[in-house]
Scaffold this active site. Structure first.
Site, short mmCIF file in Angstrom:
data_model
loop_
_atom_site.label_atom_id
_atom_site.label_comp_id
_atom_site.label_asym_id
_atom_site.label_seq_id
_atom_site.Cartn_x
_atom_site.Cartn_y
_atom_site.Cartn_z
CE1 TYR A 142 50.69 -5.28 1.85
CE2 TYR A 142 49.94 -7.54 2.14
CZ TYR A 142 50.97 -6.62 2.08
OH TYR A 142 52.27 -7.03 2.25
CG ASP A 237 44.44 -10.12 -3.64
OD1 ASP A 237 44.29 -11.20 -3.03
OD2 ASP A 237 45.44 -9.39 -3.48
CE LYS A 265 47.85 -15.06 4.04
NZ LYS A 265 48.60 -13.83 4.03
N1 HOZ Z 1 50.34 -8.43 6.10
C1 HOZ Z 1 49.89 -9.68 6.63
C2 HOZ Z 1 48.46 -9.68 7.00
N2 HOZ Z 1 47.56 -9.10 6.13
C3 HOZ Z 1 50.71 -10.07 7.82
C4 HOZ Z 1 51.61 -11.14 7.46
C5 HOZ Z 1 52.39 -11.72 8.63
O1 HOZ Z 1 52.86 -11.02 9.48
O2 HOZ Z 1 52.55 -12.92 8.63
#
Ligand code: HOZ
Length: 427
Positions: A142, A237, A265
């Site tokens: 992802y 990544d 983040k």
């Molecule tokens: N797709 C995010 C985790 N891999 C989730 C992000 C979220 O809901 O804050």
């Protein structure tokens, strides 16, 4: 009705699905999201007054635990001087220097606002630098929600069962080729079929958005070699692994150097921030140095930068953070594995450093197809039992367990006790 249930109903009137990011809807685990009021250390608290041991940690960045005093202090102090300038600051240089120092493959870095933005930008740079259109990604990895990366993606798209999102133009998806993680032949085939067309191969060096998958011996090094032989860039990544698998991230862990790296983040201790960086020669393609355009008013935001400098400085100077989070993560995994054996469950744990995942499958899990063999119904039952006992896990089989420096041995012991109760009742 609980306050969370009431709020969830209300939220659904004005926010799609009641949430600002799909996995948070708890749909795949057949539950209702807990609306969170506060978090401190290893704990989060919901609006109904429940306390949970948190193994999500805002999806990774809370390496030091929630509301770590030095970071809160740094952000509070920065806020007194203004919330956004949209102009150059000295703190941005400090932040860039820290990243370059900690991640040796990064010689120059551009701050952005999220991992998604970092990836979108890095892909553009790779295409600009090589003059080639196509990108290879791996199934189940992802890389945020940029159009071209929503092809066989992990995380929320995998959880929701829509790995190829609607709304992505065919032209855009057509330039994204997918390979199988841990399978170099699948990459070689794409290089052969698309001679001189591949700008870059992007991957999570340790995929952590389809659960957690470990690279097999030699995979990453051979992949890098294959990229070099074919004139393509390697984009690491490190949105999840950066500064988590160690101060130098997955690249230092596996002794590999990517051409470009993306961060999210974590570099802002949870504040909305991201970055992409790499070899100087490549990064100098970015405007105003070069012809690849990328911009943003909030990039290098003073609060995000203050949080980032505080977090990265601590991580750089405190190796005990890593020994502790890795140790606790190993203890949790070992404990879960031994319970799996005792109760004869079809499950297994993948773990590396402070990242792990409990898969409800008996098969070895080394790629997307194997991950998909997991029993998501069983995961949902496990999740529900655990949350009702005060353990807050990611509400999806396809996400990671994140350990923080604020977790204690007592937290792990209690979690294992809850897991034992869960396994007993699931038999
Ligand atoms: N797709 C995010 C985790 N891999 C989730 C992000 C979220 O809901 O804050």
């Amino acid at each position: 009705m609980t306050r969370s249930q009431v709020l969830f109903q209300k939220a659904q009137e004005v926010i799609p699905g009641g949430v600002n990011s799909p996995v948070r809807a708890f749909r795949s685990v057949g539950d209702v999201p807990r609306f969170i009021k506060s978090a401190k250390g290893s704990r989060i608290h919901d609006v109904d007054g429940n306390e949970y041991i948190d193994f999500v940690g805002s999806w990774g960045p809370m390496i030091l635990g929630h509301a770590y005093p030095d970071i809160v202090e740094a952000v509070t102090a920065a806020a007194q001087f203004g919330l956004s300038f949209g102009a150059a600051t000295e703190a941005e240089i400090t932040m860039a220097e820290l990243i370059c120092e900690m991640v040796p493959s990064v010689e120059m870095v551009r701050l952005v606002n999220s991992g998604t933005e970092a990836v979108m930008s890095a892909l553009r740079v790779a295409r600009g630098y090589t003059g080639r259109p196509k990108i290879i990604k791996f199934e189940g990895c992802y890389h945020g929600h940029g159009d071209s990366m929503l092809v066989k993606a992990g995380s929320g798209v995998m959880t929701a069962g829509i790995p190829d999102s609607l709304g992505v133009p065919a032209g855009c998806a057509g330039d994204t080729l997918t390979a199988v993680y841990n399978d170099l032949d699948s990459v070689q085939k794409l290089f052969e079929e698309n001679k001189n067309e591949i700008a870059a191969v992007i991957l999570e060096l340790v995929p952590a958005n389809m659960g957690v998958i470990l690279p097999q011996e030699g995979f990453l090094h051979d992949l890098k070699k294959m990229c070099e032989e074919n004139g393509a860039l390697l984009i690491a990544d490190e949105v999840i692994t950066g500064f988590r698998l160690g101060p130098g991230g997955a690249q230092a862990f596996f002794n590999i150097k990517a051409d470009l790296t993306t961060f999210g983040k974590i570099i802002g201790a949870g504040m909305p921030v991201g970055a992409y960086g790499g070899r100087k020669e490549i990064m100098q393609m970015v405007a105003p140095c070069g012809g690849v355009y990328q911009a943003g008013t909030l990039s290098g935001n003073p609060l995000a930068t203050a949080a980032g400098i505080a977090q990265l400085s601590i991580l750089k100077s405190k190796p005990e953070v890593y020994s502790q989070i890795n140790h606790l993560s190993l203890k949790l995994s070992e404990g879960l594995n031994s319970l799996i054996n005792i109760y004869g469950l079809n499950a297994r744990v993948n773990q590396i450093g402070s990242l792990s995942c409990l898969f409800f499958t008996e098969k070895e899990v080394t790629n997307y197809d194997q991950v998909k063999s997991s029993d998501t119904g069983l995961f949902a039952r496990y999740f529900q039992i655990m949350i009702n006992k005060g353990i807050y896990l990611a509400p999806s089989q396809f996400e990671a367990i994140f350990m923080s420096y604020a977790h204690s041995q007592e937290d792990i012991d209690y979690t294992l006790q809850c897991a034992e109760d869960a396994f007993k009742s699931m038999k």
